[in-house]
Design a protein around this motif. Structure first.
Motif, PDB file in Angstrom:
ATOM      1  N   GLY A 102       0.799  -1.219   0.000  1.00  0.00           N
ATOM      2  CA  GLY A 102       0.000   0.000   0.000  1.00  0.00           C
ATOM      3  C   GLY A 102       0.830   1.267   0.000  1.00  0.00           C
ATOM      4  O   GLY A 102       0.451   2.272  -0.610  1.00  0.00           O
ATOM      5  N   VAL A 103       1.976   1.230   0.674  1.00  0.00           N
ATOM      6  CA  VAL A 103       2.822   2.417   0.775  1.00  0.00           C
ATOM      7  C   VAL A 103       3.574   2.683  -0.521  1.00  0.00           C
ATOM      8  O   VAL A 103       3.773   3.844  -0.919  1.00  0.00           O
ATOM      9  CB  VAL A 103       3.807   2.262   1.954  1.00  0.00           C
ATOM     10  N   THR A 104       3.989   1.626  -1.225  1.00  0.00           N
ATOM     11  CA  THR A 104       4.876   1.808  -2.379  1.00  0.00           C
ATOM     12  C   THR A 104       4.156   1.890  -3.723  1.00  0.00           C
ATOM     13  O   THR A 104       4.704   2.463  -4.662  1.00  0.00           O
ATOM     14  CB  THR A 104       5.905   0.667  -2.441  1.00  0.00           C
ATOM     15  N   ILE A 105       2.960   1.344  -3.849  1.00  0.00           N
ATOM     16  CA  ILE A 105       2.357   1.293  -5.179  1.00  0.00           C
ATOM     17  C   ILE A 105       1.963   2.690  -5.675  1.00  0.00           C
ATOM     18  O   ILE A 105       2.136   3.015  -6.847  1.00  0.00           O
ATOM     19  CB  ILE A 105       1.142   0.338  -5.202  1.00  0.00           C
ATOM     20  N   ARG A 106       1.439   3.537  -4.809  1.00  0.00           N
ATOM     21  CA  ARG A 106       1.051   4.897  -5.207  1.00  0.00           C
ATOM     22  C   ARG A 106       1.890   5.970  -4.533  1.00  0.00           C
ATOM     23  O   ARG A 106       1.754   7.138  -4.846  1.00  0.00           O
ATOM     24  CB  ARG A 106      -0.425   5.146  -4.891  1.00  0.00           C
ATOM     25  N   GLY A 107       2.724   5.581  -3.616  1.00  0.00           N
ATOM     26  CA  GLY A 107       3.494   6.551  -2.864  1.00  0.00           C
ATOM     27  C   GLY A 107       2.783   6.934  -1.583  1.00  0.00           C
ATOM     28  O   GLY A 107       1.562   6.742  -1.434  1.00  0.00           O
ATOM     29  N   TYR A 108       3.538   7.468  -0.658  1.00  0.00           N
ATOM     30  CA  TYR A 108       2.969   7.810   0.642  1.00  0.00           C
ATOM     31  C   TYR A 108       3.782   8.946   1.244  1.00  0.00           C
ATOM     32  O   TYR A 108       5.008   8.982   1.116  1.00  0.00           O
ATOM     33  CB  TYR A 108       2.990   6.595   1.571  1.00  0.00           C
ATOM     34  N   ALA A 109       3.092   9.860   1.877  1.00  0.00           N
ATOM     35  CA  ALA A 109       3.760  10.983   2.528  1.00  0.00           C
ATOM     36  C   ALA A 109       3.192  11.166   3.922  1.00  0.00           C
ATOM     37  O   ALA A 109       1.974  11.202   4.111  1.00  0.00           O
ATOM     38  CB  ALA A 109       3.569  12.266   1.720  1.00  0.00           C
ATOM     39  N   PHE A 110       4.086  11.245   4.896  1.00  0.00           N
ATOM     40  CA  PHE A 110       3.691  11.494   6.283  1.00  0.00           C
ATOM     41  C   PHE A 110       4.702  12.454   6.880  1.00  0.00           C
ATOM     42  O   PHE A 110       5.807  12.074   7.252  1.00  0.00           O
ATOM     43  CB  PHE A 110       3.653  10.185   7.076  1.00  0.00           C
ATOM     44  N   GLY A 111       4.328  13.721   6.937  1.00  0.00           N
ATOM     45  CA  GLY A 111       5.256  14.724   7.405  1.00  0.00           C
ATOM     46  C   GLY A 111       6.435  14.866   6.443  1.00  0.00           C
ATOM     47  O   GLY A 111       6.266  15.048   5.237  1.00  0.00           O
ATOM     48  N   ASP A 112       7.629  14.766   6.986  1.00  0.00           N
ATOM     49  CA  ASP A 112       8.834  14.866   6.170  1.00  0.00           C
ATOM     50  C   ASP A 112       9.169  13.556   5.476  1.00  0.00           C
ATOM     51  O   ASP A 112      10.051  13.511   4.605  1.00  0.00           O
ATOM     52  CB  ASP A 112      10.023  15.291   7.036  1.00  0.00           C
ATOM     53  N   LEU A 113       8.500  12.470   5.870  1.00  0.00           N
ATOM     54  CA  LEU A 113       8.754  11.169   5.263  1.00  0.00           C
ATOM     55  C   LEU A 113       7.905  11.011   4.019  1.00  0.00           C
ATOM     56  O   LEU A 113       6.685  11.140   4.064  1.00  0.00           O
ATOM     57  CB  LEU A 113       8.436  10.055   6.255  1.00  0.00           C
ATOM     58  N   ALA A 114       8.553  10.755   2.898  1.00  0.00           N
ATOM     59  CA  ALA A 114       7.836  10.596   1.632  1.00  0.00           C
ATOM     60  C   ALA A 114       8.387   9.390   0.878  1.00  0.00           C
ATOM     61  O   ALA A 114       9.600   9.257   0.712  1.00  0.00           O
ATOM     62  CB  ALA A 114       7.960  11.852   0.772  1.00  0.00           C
ATOM     63  N   VAL A 115       7.492   8.517   0.460  1.00  0.00           N
ATOM     64  CA  VAL A 115       7.862   7.354  -0.346  1.00  0.00           C
ATOM     65  C   VAL A 115       7.293   7.576  -1.743  1.00  0.00           C
ATOM     66  O   VAL A 115       6.082   7.774  -1.893  1.00  0.00           O
ATOM     67  CB  VAL A 115       7.300   6.056   0.253  1.00  0.00           C
ATOM     68  N   PRO A 116       8.118   7.573  -2.779  1.00  0.00           N
ATOM     69  CA  PRO A 116       7.604   7.809  -4.133  1.00  0.00           C
ATOM     70  C   PRO A 116       6.751   6.641  -4.609  1.00  0.00           C
ATOM     71  O   PRO A 116       6.910   5.508  -4.149  1.00  0.00           O
ATOM     72  CB  PRO A 116       8.881   7.949  -4.971  1.00  0.00           C
ATOM     73  N   GLY A 117       5.847   6.921  -5.524  1.00  0.00           N
ATOM     74  CA  GLY A 117       5.033   5.871  -6.112  1.00  0.00           C
ATOM     75  C   GLY A 117       5.866   5.002  -7.036  1.00  0.00           C
ATOM     76  O   GLY A 117       6.405   5.482  -8.035  1.00  0.00           O
ATOM     77  N   LEU A 118       5.985   3.730  -6.716  1.00  0.00           N
ATOM     78  CA  LEU A 118       6.839   2.824  -7.486  1.00  0.00           C
ATOM     79  C   LEU A 118       6.042   1.887  -8.380  1.00  0.00           C
ATOM     80  O   LEU A 118       6.619   1.185  -9.200  1.00  0.00           O
ATOM     81  CB  LEU A 118       7.719   2.003  -6.528  1.00  0.00           C
ATOM     82  N   GLY A 119       4.728   1.874  -8.222  1.00  0.00           N
ATOM     83  CA  GLY A 119       3.897   1.070  -9.090  1.00  0.00           C
ATOM     84  C   GLY A 119       3.920  -0.409  -8.743  1.00  0.00           C
ATOM     85  O   GLY A 119       4.660  -0.875  -7.868  1.00  0.00           O
ATOM     86  N   LEU A 120       3.111  -1.162  -9.483  1.00  0.00           N
ATOM     87  CA  LEU A 120       3.004  -2.599  -9.266  1.00  0.00           C
ATOM     88  C   LEU A 120       4.309  -3.323  -9.562  1.00  0.00           C
ATOM     89  O   LEU A 120       4.580  -4.384  -8.988  1.00  0.00           O
ATOM     90  CB  LEU A 120       1.879  -3.156 -10.148  1.00  0.00           C
ATOM     91  N   MET A 121       5.124  -2.762 -10.416  1.00  0.00           N
ATOM     92  CA  MET A 121       6.401  -3.374 -10.780  1.00  0.00           C
ATOM     93  C   MET A 121       7.285  -3.599  -9.561  1.00  0.00           C
ATOM     94  O   MET A 121       8.004  -4.610  -9.474  1.00  0.00           O
ATOM     95  CB  MET A 121       7.116  -2.474 -11.796  1.00  0.00           C
ATOM     96  N   VAL A 122       7.254  -2.692  -8.605  1.00  0.00           N
ATOM     97  CA  VAL A 122       8.067  -2.804  -7.394  1.00  0.00           C
ATOM     98  C   VAL A 122       7.231  -3.287  -6.217  1.00  0.00           C
ATOM     99  O   VAL A 122       7.669  -4.138  -5.436  1.00  0.00           O
ATOM    100  CB  VAL A 122       8.725  -1.454  -7.059  1.00  0.00           C
ATOM    101  N   ALA A 123       6.019  -2.768  -6.084  1.00  0.00           N
ATOM    102  CA  ALA A 123       5.174  -3.121  -4.944  1.00  0.00           C
ATOM    103  C   ALA A 123       4.806  -4.600  -4.955  1.00  0.00           C
ATOM    104  O   ALA A 123       4.724  -5.230  -3.890  1.00  0.00           O
ATOM    105  CB  ALA A 123       3.916  -2.266  -4.948  1.00  0.00           C
TER     106      ALA A 123
END
Length: 224
Positions: A102-123
């Motif tokens: 859930g965090v990696t497929i579309r990306g996620y941001a919480f405060g200063d922490l940001a995970v880029p959207g990596l799509g199904l290829m990585v998630a």
């Protein structure tokens, strides 16, 4: 003497519940089904010709709910196993895999922490690798082959314009920019899926015959 001991186990089970494990499993599956239906209540289901984002999870929830009801029925009409000590290992890795997906497929941001959207290829591979360690018999080689084989199949099935064509992020945007500008998304998708499938075949062939060791991060009691 032995007959009295054998009968004492069956006689010690009081009440209408004949299979406590089935009862607990059925209640848990009903809870999961209800949770999935509640989370997808605002999503469009669509039709078979134009599937919406809620169709697959909603019908899976119906299937899980029916399985839970079946377990509840069997809990009262068929003898089964009593509740036993359960391990936290399975739920820990399965829940971790879901969160990672859930965090990696579309990306996620919480405060200063940001995970880029990596799509199904990585998630997809990430969830398979993490979830695979829910069992102590997990083998890293087998999980890698499974992730590189199953993920491209899902990418093409859900993302190809000629198939389901669901609005699911398939790969990082930076990866798409590496291909020629006149390439369509379907062309990029099929190329990426083909490369992943070839990698799965290479891993399978090059590691065949090697001694595979089981990677276990928990003791025999299931504690992590």
């Amino acid at each position: 003497m032995s007959a009295s001991h054998e009968g004492s186990g069956a006689a010690s089970r009081h009440g209408p519940v004949r299979a406590p494990q089935s009862l607990a499993g059925g209640l848990f599956l009903l809870f999961l089904a209800a949770l999935a239906l509640w989370l997808t209540k605002d999503l469009d289901q669509g039709t078979l010709n134009a599937m919406g984002p809620a169709m697959l999870p909603r019908w899976l929830a119906f299937g899980v709910g029916l399985s839970g009801l079946a377990l509840l029925v069997f809990a009262f009409i068929k003898d089964g196993e009593p509740l036993e000590r359960w391990s936290i290992r399975g739920p820990f890795f399965i829940i971790s895999a879901i969160l990672a997906f859930g965090v990696t497929i579309r990306g996620y941001a919480f405060g200063d922490l940001a995970v880029p959207g990596l799509g199904l290829m990585v998630a997809g591979p990430l969830a398979i690798l993490i979830g695979g360690f829910a069992t102590p018999e997990a083998r890293f080689r087998d999980l890698v082959i499974l992730s590189l084989s199953l993920t491209p199949f899902c990418m093409v099935l859900f993302g190809d314009g000629a198939l389901l064509n669901l609005p699911i992020p398939l790969f990082p945007r930076a990866l798409a920019e590496l291909f020629p500008a006149d390439w369509s998304q379907n062309a990029i998708l099929r190329t990426v899926a083909a490369v992943m499938a070839v990698l799965a075949a290479l891993v399978s062939v090059t590691t065949r015959g090697r001694r595979t060791t089981t990677i276990d991060v928990a003791d025999h009691d299931g504690r992590i």
